[in-house]
Scaffold this motif. Structure first.
Motif, PDB file in Angstrom:
ATOM      1  N   GLY A  88       0.784  -1.220   0.000  1.00 46.37           N
ATOM      2  CA  GLY A  88       0.000   0.000   0.000  1.00 46.37           C
ATOM      3  C   GLY A  88       0.815   1.269   0.000  1.00 46.37           C
ATOM      4  O   GLY A  88       1.992   1.289  -0.377  1.00 46.37           O
ATOM      5  N   VAL A  89       0.172   2.349   0.447  1.00 45.57           N
ATOM      6  CA  VAL A  89       0.816   3.655   0.453  1.00 45.57           C
ATOM      7  C   VAL A  89       0.240   4.507   1.585  1.00 45.57           C
ATOM      8  O   VAL A  89      -0.968   4.524   1.816  1.00 45.57           O
ATOM      9  N   LEU A  90       1.130   5.185   2.289  1.00 40.13           N
ATOM     10  CA  LEU A  90       0.786   6.157   3.325  1.00 40.13           C
ATOM     11  C   LEU A  90       1.373   7.497   2.911  1.00 40.13           C
ATOM     12  O   LEU A  90       2.574   7.589   2.645  1.00 40.13           O
ATOM     13  N   ASP A  91       0.530   8.519   2.845  1.00 42.25           N
ATOM     14  CA  ASP A  91       0.986   9.868   2.524  1.00 42.25           C
ATOM     15  C   ASP A  91       0.707  10.786   3.707  1.00 42.25           C
ATOM     16  O   ASP A  91      -0.451  10.879   4.168  1.00 42.25           O
ATOM     17  N   VAL A  92       1.735  11.469   4.181  1.00 45.02           N
ATOM     18  CA  VAL A  92       1.622  12.394   5.302  1.00 45.02           C
ATOM     19  C   VAL A  92       1.921  13.800   4.790  1.00 45.02           C
ATOM     20  O   VAL A  92       3.054  14.098   4.398  1.00 45.02           O
ATOM     21  N   ASP A  93       0.905  14.638   4.759  1.00 40.12           N
ATOM     22  CA  ASP A  93       1.039  16.013   4.283  1.00 40.12           C
ATOM     23  C   ASP A  93       1.407  16.897   5.467  1.00 40.12           C
ATOM     24  O   ASP A  93       0.561  17.195   6.315  1.00 40.12           O
ATOM     25  N   ALA A 148      -0.567  20.507   5.376  1.00 42.99           N
ATOM     26  CA  ALA A 148      -2.004  20.452   5.694  1.00 42.99           C
ATOM     27  C   ALA A 148      -2.265  19.733   7.015  1.00 42.99           C
ATOM     28  O   ALA A 148      -3.368  19.805   7.553  1.00 42.99           O
ATOM     29  N   LYS A 149      -1.255  19.028   7.525  1.00 44.20           N
ATOM     30  CA  LYS A 149      -1.379  18.213   8.733  1.00 44.20           C
ATOM     31  C   LYS A 149      -2.521  17.203   8.611  1.00 44.20           C
ATOM     32  O   LYS A 149      -3.380  17.072   9.479  1.00 44.20           O
ATOM     33  N   LYS A 150      -2.472  16.479   7.484  1.00 48.04           N
ATOM     34  CA  LYS A 150      -3.436  15.406   7.241  1.00 48.04           C
ATOM     35  C   LYS A 150      -2.705  14.223   6.618  1.00 48.04           C
ATOM     36  O   LYS A 150      -1.672  14.388   5.965  1.00 48.04           O
ATOM     37  N   HIS A 151      -3.249  13.016   6.839  1.00 46.73           N
ATOM     38  CA  HIS A 151      -2.641  11.830   6.242  1.00 46.73           C
ATOM     39  C   HIS A 151      -3.701  10.953   5.596  1.00 46.73           C
ATOM     40  O   HIS A 151      -4.861  10.931   6.017  1.00 46.73           O
ATOM     41  N   THR A 152      -3.288  10.253   4.547  1.00 43.16           N
ATOM     42  CA  THR A 152      -4.153   9.294   3.868  1.00 43.16           C
ATOM     43  C   THR A 152      -3.416   7.968   3.777  1.00 43.16           C
ATOM     44  O   THR A 152      -2.179   7.918   3.777  1.00 43.16           O
ATOM     45  N   LEU A 153      -4.197   6.904   3.680  1.00 44.44           N
ATOM     46  CA  LEU A 153      -3.603   5.568   3.745  1.00 44.44           C
ATOM     47  C   LEU A 153      -4.461   4.568   3.007  1.00 44.44           C
ATOM     48  O   LEU A 153      -5.683   4.546   3.157  1.00 44.44           O
ATOM     49  N   SER A 154      -3.845   3.761   2.190  1.00 40.82           N
ATOM     50  CA  SER A 154      -4.490   2.577   1.626  1.00 40.82           C
ATOM     51  C   SER A 154      -3.570   1.394   1.899  1.00 40.82           C
ATOM     52  O   SER A 154      -2.427   1.374   1.453  1.00 40.82           O
ATOM     53  N   LEU A 155      -4.063   0.439   2.653  1.00 45.63           N
ATOM     54  CA  LEU A 155      -3.246  -0.698   3.079  1.00 45.63           C
ATOM     55  C   LEU A 155      -4.016  -1.986   2.863  1.00 45.63           C
ATOM     56  O   LEU A 155      -5.147  -2.132   3.341  1.00 45.63           O
ATOM     57  N   THR A 156      -3.428  -2.902   2.129  1.00 45.86           N
ATOM     58  CA  THR A 156      -3.995  -4.240   1.959  1.00 45.86           C
ATOM     59  C   THR A 156      -3.093  -5.243   2.661  1.00 45.86           C
ATOM     60  O   THR A 156      -1.876  -5.207   2.479  1.00 45.86           O
ATOM     61  N   VAL A 157      -3.668  -6.096   3.482  1.00 43.27           N
ATOM     62  CA  VAL A 157      -2.910  -7.159   4.137  1.00 43.27           C
ATOM     63  C   VAL A 157      -3.497  -8.503   3.740  1.00 43.27           C
ATOM     64  O   VAL A 157      -4.707  -8.701   3.782  1.00 43.27           O
ATOM     65  N   LEU A 158      -2.630  -9.403   3.318  1.00 47.45           N
ATOM     66  CA  LEU A 158      -3.030 -10.748   2.922  1.00 47.45           C
ATOM     67  C   LEU A 158      -2.297 -11.753   3.797  1.00 47.45           C
ATOM     68  O   LEU A 158      -1.085 -11.658   3.974  1.00 47.45           O
ATOM     69  N   THR A 159      -3.027 -12.701   4.329  1.00 52.69           N
ATOM     70  CA  THR A 159      -2.391 -13.725   5.149  1.00 52.69           C
ATOM     71  C   THR A 159      -1.495 -14.591   4.271  1.00 52.69           C
ATOM     72  O   THR A 159      -1.834 -14.919   3.134  1.00 52.69           O
ATOM     73  N   THR A 160      -0.341 -14.944   4.794  1.00 45.98           N
ATOM     74  CA  THR A 160       0.574 -15.835   4.075  1.00 45.98           C
ATOM     75  C   THR A 160       0.485 -17.256   4.620  1.00 45.98           C
ATOM     76  O   THR A 160       1.250 -18.127   4.217  1.00 45.98           O
ATOM     77  N   LYS A 161      -0.443 -17.471   5.530  1.00 45.17           N
ATOM     78  CA  LYS A 161      -0.715 -18.784   6.083  1.00 45.17           C
ATOM     79  C   LYS A 161      -2.227 -18.943   6.180  1.00 45.17           C
ATOM     80  O   LYS A 161      -2.924 -18.036   6.626  1.00 45.17           O
ATOM     81  N   THR A 164      -7.888   4.872   4.748  1.00 48.76           N
ATOM     82  CA  THR A 164      -8.885   5.873   4.386  1.00 48.76           C
ATOM     83  C   THR A 164      -9.548   5.593   3.048  1.00 48.76           C
ATOM     84  O   THR A 164     -10.441   6.339   2.635  1.00 48.76           O
ATOM     85  N   GLY A 165      -9.145   4.526   2.370  1.00 46.63           N
ATOM     86  CA  GLY A 165      -9.770   4.178   1.107  1.00 46.63           C
ATOM     87  C   GLY A 165      -9.042   3.052   0.411  1.00 46.63           C
ATOM     88  O   GLY A 165      -7.906   2.729   0.744  1.00 46.63           O
ATOM     89  N   SER A 166      -9.713   2.443  -0.558  1.00 45.87           N
ATOM     90  CA  SER A 166      -9.091   1.399  -1.361  1.00 45.87           C
ATOM     91  C   SER A 166      -8.045   2.027  -2.283  1.00 45.87           C
ATOM     92  O   SER A 166      -8.001   3.255  -2.436  1.00 45.87           O
ATOM     93  N   MET A 222      -8.100   5.556  -4.095  1.00 45.63           N
ATOM     94  CA  MET A 222      -9.249   6.326  -3.618  1.00 45.63           C
ATOM     95  C   MET A 222      -9.044   6.863  -2.209  1.00 45.63           C
ATOM     96  O   MET A 222      -9.920   7.517  -1.645  1.00 45.63           O
ATOM     97  N   GLN A 223      -7.886   6.593  -1.630  1.00 45.80           N
ATOM     98  CA  GLN A 223      -7.652   6.972  -0.234  1.00 45.80           C
ATOM     99  C   GLN A 223      -7.582   8.478  -0.026  1.00 45.80           C
ATOM    100  O   GLN A 223      -7.837   8.980   1.075  1.00 45.80           O
ATOM    101  N   GLY A 224      -7.263   9.237  -1.070  1.00 46.29           N
ATOM    102  CA  GLY A 224      -7.093  10.676  -0.931  1.00 46.29           C
ATOM    103  C   GLY A 224      -8.372  11.436  -0.651  1.00 46.29           C
ATOM    104  O   GLY A 224      -8.324  12.609  -0.259  1.00 46.29           O
ATOM    105  N   ALA A 225      -9.517  10.811  -0.835  1.00 43.09           N
ATOM    106  CA  ALA A 225     -10.798  11.504  -0.634  1.00 43.09           C
ATOM    107  C   ALA A 225     -11.151  11.666   0.835  1.00 43.09           C
ATOM    108  O   ALA A 225     -12.061  12.428   1.166  1.00 43.09           O
ATOM    109  N   ASN A 226     -10.445  10.948   1.713  1.00 43.40           N
ATOM    110  CA  ASN A 226     -10.815  10.952   3.135  1.00 43.40           C
ATOM    111  C   ASN A 226      -9.602  11.189   4.032  1.00 43.40           C
ATOM    112  O   ASN A 226      -9.287  10.353   4.886  1.00 43.40           O
TER     113      ASN A 226
END
Length: 216
Positions: free
Chosen positions: A121-126, A129-142, A168-170, A173-177
């Motif tokens: 995924g990706v984490l952006d820290v502005d 503006a003092k705001k952050h957005t995040l899209s994170l996908t985690v998949l089990t490897t077991k 904050t989004g898939s 699309m994470q930048g909208a929130n």
């Protein structure tokens, strides 16, 4: 079993973040955002009710006076963990079988379990503006063990993988929130991710609380 992001979509997301590969080489010097997500929610088709704690370390790939970015492909971030407290599955057929019976099944965790996960995924820290957005996908490897029961054939066991999308989004699309912060080294938020039209009604709100601390 359907996931909020299928493995195929997860692979597409990994491609989306391909530009991170070069920048990742510097992430050891720039630090990482390490922390915990408390998450719960529902899915539909089959119906799933879940509750989990996810721990990750997200390597910083770029940093300047205006922003901090952690952007990572599968395998570029250290393995995380997912502690599954609940993953209850149920389904009932809409149409009767040849004998007039509406078949159904239920599954629940064989036991609460902690499994390794692969984060993407990706984490952006502005910083301005003092705001952050995040899209994170985690998949089990077991695969995770389940105890199940079918209305016709009775009890059975199965194992399956699990994937969750957090933040904050898939992807894309994470930048909208964006979520506010007072300290860029200590990101905290309570946010309910409501899937958009792309979910086609298959996924309910994802209730989250996270803390991510910048460590070096």
């Amino acid at each position: 079993m359907k996931f909020f992001m299928s493995n195929a979509l997860a692979l597409a997301a990994m491609t989306l973040f391909g530009a991170a590969a070069v920048a990742h080489a510097q992430s050891g010097k720039l630090g990482a955002y390490a922390g915990t997500f408390e998450v719960s929610g529902t899915q539909f088709g089959p119906e799933v009710t879940y509750r989990a704690t996810v721990k990750v370390s997200l390597p910083v790939s770029r940093r300047d006076a205006s922003s901090v970015t952690a952007e990572f492909l599968a395998g570029e971030a250290p393995a995380g963990t997912m502690l599954l407290a609940q993953w209850d599955i149920s389904h009932k057929e809409k149409f009767a079988d040849s004998g007039g019976q509406f078949n159904s099944y239920t599954c629940s965790l064989a036991a609460p379990v902690e499994v390794p996960v692969m984060p993407t995924g990706v984490l952006d820290v502005d910083l301005q503006a003092k705001k952050h957005t995040l899209s994170l996908t985690v998949l089990t490897t077991k695969d995770v063990a389940f105890n199940c029961r079918h209305s016709r054939s009775g009890a059975y066991k199965k194992k399956q993988g699990i994937a969750l999308t957090l933040g904050t989004g898939s992807p894309g699309m994470q930048g909208a929130n964006p979520q506010p912060f007072s300290d860029a080294a200590n990101l905290t938020a309570k946010y309910t991710l409501v899937p958009g039209a792309e979910a086609k009604g298959q996924y309910g709100p994802i209730v989250q609380a996270w803390t991510l601390k910048l460590v070096r």
